[in-house]
Scaffold this active site. Structure first.
Site, PDB file in Angstrom:
ATOM      1  N   ASP A   1     -23.593  56.116 -45.869  1.00 14.09           N
ATOM      2  CA  ASP A   1     -23.514  57.533 -46.218  1.00 14.09           C
ATOM      3  C   ASP A   1     -23.334  57.591 -47.740  1.00 14.09           C
ATOM      4  O   ASP A   1     -23.801  56.699 -48.442  1.00 14.09           O
ATOM      5  CB  ASP A   1     -22.360  58.202 -45.451  1.00 14.09           C
ATOM      6  CG  ASP A   1     -22.500  59.711 -45.366  1.00 14.09           C
ATOM      7  OD1 ASP A   1     -21.991  60.390 -46.258  1.00 14.09           O
ATOM      8  OD2 ASP A   1     -23.128  60.218 -44.420  1.00 14.09           O
TER       9      ASP A   1
ATOM     10  N   LYS B   1     -17.748  59.942 -37.720  1.00 15.35           N
ATOM     11  CA  LYS B   1     -17.911  59.884 -39.178  1.00 15.35           C
ATOM     12  C   LYS B   1     -16.689  59.211 -39.779  1.00 15.35           C
ATOM     13  O   LYS B   1     -15.597  59.276 -39.208  1.00 15.35           O
ATOM     14  CB  LYS B   1     -18.045  61.299 -39.773  1.00 15.35           C
ATOM     15  CG  LYS B   1     -18.785  61.336 -41.101  1.00 15.35           C
ATOM     16  CD  LYS B   1     -20.288  61.154 -40.904  1.00 15.35           C
ATOM     17  CE  LYS B   1     -21.051  61.292 -42.206  1.00 15.35           C
ATOM     18  NZ  LYS B   1     -22.506  61.272 -41.990  1.00 15.35           N
TER      19      LYS B   1
END
Length: 416
Positions: free
Chosen positions: A146, A106
Site C-alpha cells: 500500500d 488493512k
C-alpha cells in the site's frame, strides 16, 4: 484544498445508505459496522544511530464471511486507527464487488517513513511480522503493498513469516517480487483496471474514445499505468498532476514521455509545451473524464459543482466526499466508485494467491486478460443494479457487495 473528514464516518455513511436500499436486516448491518478484530502493537525498532524508537502498528480485520481477510499495509506518519478501519471495511466491499473470495483487512504503521533508511524499514517490518504472526497467514489474513510499501516490503514479510513457520509460505502475502512467487502483471493491475472502467463508462455514455479527453490527478503507480493504458486505447490525456502540482495541454500528453521527464526532474511540472496548474485546478479542468488517483477527500462540496467532467473514475481510495456525491449525482456525472474502479490490484492479488496455493504460474498476458474480464463483468453488474434501482454507481456497488456479504452470512447459519 482537501477537507478534514473522518474516513470511518464516510464509510459508515455509505454503508447505512446502501443498507436502506436493499432492506438489509438491522442485525447484519450492526455486525458490518464494526471490524471483527483490531490488532494494535507497539513496535520497538533499533535505529541506525543506535537509539530505539517505538512505532505503533495496526492490523484491522473487518470481515471474513466470504474468505480470508485481504488488504494492504501502509507506512506513513499520518496512519491512524480511524483511517485503517475505514480502509479495511472498503476492502470487504471491494472483494465482494469483484466476487473475489476474500474478506477485508488493512494494516499500517505510524512512522516517519521518508526519513528511515532501508535497514530501519526492514527491521521495523520484520518486528511487526513477529508481533502479528499468529493473526496472518494464507487462510487467515493476506497482506499486500500500500502507501510507501512495495514488493521489497512483502519479501521481508514473506521471509520473516516463513522463518517463524519453518518452511516457505508463499501465500502469506501478495505483491511479492516475481522471483519469490509474485504474479506477473501486479504492478500494472490497478491502473489498467481503472483504464478498463474508463473505457466501459465511455462506451456506456456513447462517447468516441479518440475525441475524449482525460485529466489524471496523481502520477504514481496507479495514475501512470492508467494513463499508459488509456493512451494505448486512444484517449487524449490533457492534464496530469503529482504531489507538487500539475500540467495541462489540450493537444494531449504521451504518458511514457512524461514519466521519463518526471524521473529526471522529480515532478511533472515544466514538461514541454504544457501549462502549469495546481492539483485543485486539475479537478475542475476542461476534460471529459476525471481520474482522481492521489489522496482521499479531494472532491468535496466546495468544488464538486465546478467539475466539468462527465465521468469520474476513482483510482484513489475515498477521493469523493458524500456531499460531493450528492452534488455530482444531481449534475448527472457518472461516478465509477473506488471499490470497483481500483479493484484491479486486489483481483491480481487474488490471482497471485491462487498461483501460490497451486504452485503454478500464469503468464503476464493471461493475468491481465483475466483481470480485465473480471473488471468488465463487475462494471456491468454494478451498472445493471444502478439502472434497476435508479441509484448512483457507488450505492449500487455497495449494495451489490452488501448483498453478497450478507448472503454468505445467512448461508453459514450463524446464531447469536
Amino acid at each position: 484544498m482537501p477537507v478534514s473528514i473522518s474516513p470511518y464516518e464516510v464509510a459508515i455513511n455509505q454503508l447505512e445508505n446502501a443498507a436502506k436500499l436493499i432492506n438489509l436486516e438491522s442485525e447484519i448491518l450492526e455486525i458490518l459496522k464494526k471490524p471483527q478484530k483490531i490488532i494494535t502493537v507497539n513496535i520497538p525498532v533499533l535505529m541506525d544511530d543506535g537509539s530505539v524508537k517505538v512505532f505503533t502498528g495496526y492490523r484491522v480485520q473487518h470481515n471474513n464471511f466470504r474468505g480470508p481477510y485481504k488488504g494492504g499495509i501502509r507506512y506513513h506518519p499520518d496512519v491512524n486507527l480511524d483511517e485503517v478501519t475505514a480502509l479495511a471495511m472498503w476492502m470487504t466491499w471491494k472483494c465482494a464487488v469483484l466476487d473475489v473470495p476474500f474478506g477485508g483487512g488493512k494494516g499500517g504503521i505510524t512512522c516517519p517513513i521518508k526519513y528511515m533508511s532501508i535497514r530501519e524499514k526492514e527491521r521495523m517490518t520484520r518486528r511487526f511480522v513477529d508481533m502479528i504472526a499468529n493473526e496472518i497467514g494464507p487462510e487467515i489474513d493476506i497482506p499486500a503493498p500500500d502507501v510507501y510499501t512495495d514488493a521489497q516490503t512483502m519479501a521481508w514479510i514473506f521471509d520473516e513469516y516463513s522463518k517463524l513457520k519453518g518452511y516457505p509460505v508463499y501465500g502469506v502475502v501478495t505483491g511479492k517480487p516475481v522471483e519469490l512467487g509474485g504474479s506477473e502483471g501486479r504492478k500494472e493491475a490497478t491502473g489498467y483496471g481503472v483504464a478498463a472502467c474508463v473505457k466501459e463508462a465511455t462506451k456506456y455514455l456513447g462517447l468516441d474514445i479518440h475525441s475524449t479527453t482525460v485529466a489524471i490527478q496523481g502520477f504514481g503507480n496507479v495514475g501512470y499505468y492508467a494513463a499508459e493504458k488509456l493512451y494505448e486505447y486512444g484517449f487524449k490525456i490533457v492534464a496530469v498532476s503529482d504531489s507538487q502540482g500539475g500540467v495541462y495541454i489540450k493537444e494531449g500528453i504521451d504518458p511514457k514521455e512524461l514519466l521519463e521527464y518526471k524521473n529526471k526532474t522529480g515532478s511533472v511540472i515544466g514538461f514541454k509545451d504544457t501549462k502549469k496548474i495546481s492539483n485543485e485546478a486539475l479537478l475542475t479542468s476542461e476534460a471529459d473524464i476525471l481520474v482522481p488517483a492521489a489522496l482521499e477527500n479531494q472532491i468535496t462540496g466546495a468544488n464538486a459543482d465546478k467539475i466539468k467532467a462527465k465521468i469520474i473514475v476513482e483510482g484513489a481510495n475515498g477521493p469523493t466526499t458524500p456531499e460531493a456525491d450528492e452534488i455530482l449525482f444531481k449534475k448527472k456525472v457518472l461516478i465509477v466508485p473506488d471499490i470497483l474502479a481500483n479493484a484491479g490490484g486486489v483481483t491480481v492479488s487474488y490471482f497471485e494467491w491462487v498461483q501460490n496455493m497451486q504452485r503454478f504460474r500464469w503468464s503476464k498476458e493471461e493475468v491481465l486478460k483475466r483481470m480485465e474480464e473480471k473488471m468488465i463483468k463487475a462494471f456491468h453488474d454494478v451498472l445493471s443494479l444502478s439502472e434497476n434501482l435508479k441509484i448512483d454507481m457507488r450505492n449500487a456497488a455497495l449494495s451489490l457487495a452488501l448483498k453478497r456479504t450478507a448472503e454468505a452470512y445467512r448461508l453459514k447459519g450463524r446464531e447469536f
